[in-house]
Each structure stands twice: as structure tokens, then as C-alpha cells.
Design an enzyme around this catalytic site. Sequence first.
Site: not given
Length: 123
Positions: A84-86, A113
Site C-alpha cells: 500500500y501507499c497513499q 492508506f
Amino acid sequence: MELLIITIIVLLGFWLYRFFKTRKILTTLTEEEFRQGYRKAQLIDVREPKEFKGGHILGARNIPLSQLNHRLIEVRKDQPVYLYCQSGARSARAAAVLHKKGYRDLNQLKGGFKHWGGKIKQG
């Protein structure tokens, strides 16, 4: 004018190619699906350290996309990888890097996120 149309067609074709290739190598999971599997997988936050310290999913390791090629030894090929990232863009790029290196069970959190409603850890 013709050059502009050709350029737009080429860019659209490239975008479509990347979109479908990413869908083929990476499974995008809803938050509920992600929660069901991430504890049995390698949970990797590909955001930069400053973002990670600002808050991350409990149990995640921080391997920023910018460092991924140099830190591949930290990611096992025999276990699922949950990324996951932003927002989802960097995790898709991370999946492409991992896929080229032989990783196959690649998953990402839909929306990243910023859409996570579960437990987080600061720091």
C-alpha cells in the site's frame, strides 16, 4: 494537427497497456479483503519514511518505492505480498518492479492508506 492526434493516440495506447498489465499482475483488494489476508502476508508500505512515521497500518514494514530495488532481499517470494501507499499509484509501480523480479502473489489496498479505516500506528 495530425501530430497532436497521433501523440494523443500513442499516449492513450500506452496508458491502456499499463493499466491492463497492472491489473494482470496485481490484485486490488477492498479494505475488508485486505484485512482478511494481510496478517498472513508480507505487509509493505511503499511510502517514504516521513509519510510512514506520520501513521501506518499496524504491522507494516516500510520499504519505500525509491529503495525497493536495493532492498529486494527483504521480501520473500514464497509468501503473499500486500502493498500500500497513499493512494495506490506507488504500490502499483512497486508491484511492477516485484513482478519483473519473479514475485507473483501481489496485492494492493484499493485507494491506499488514505482510505484505510483500521488500526494505525504513529511513529
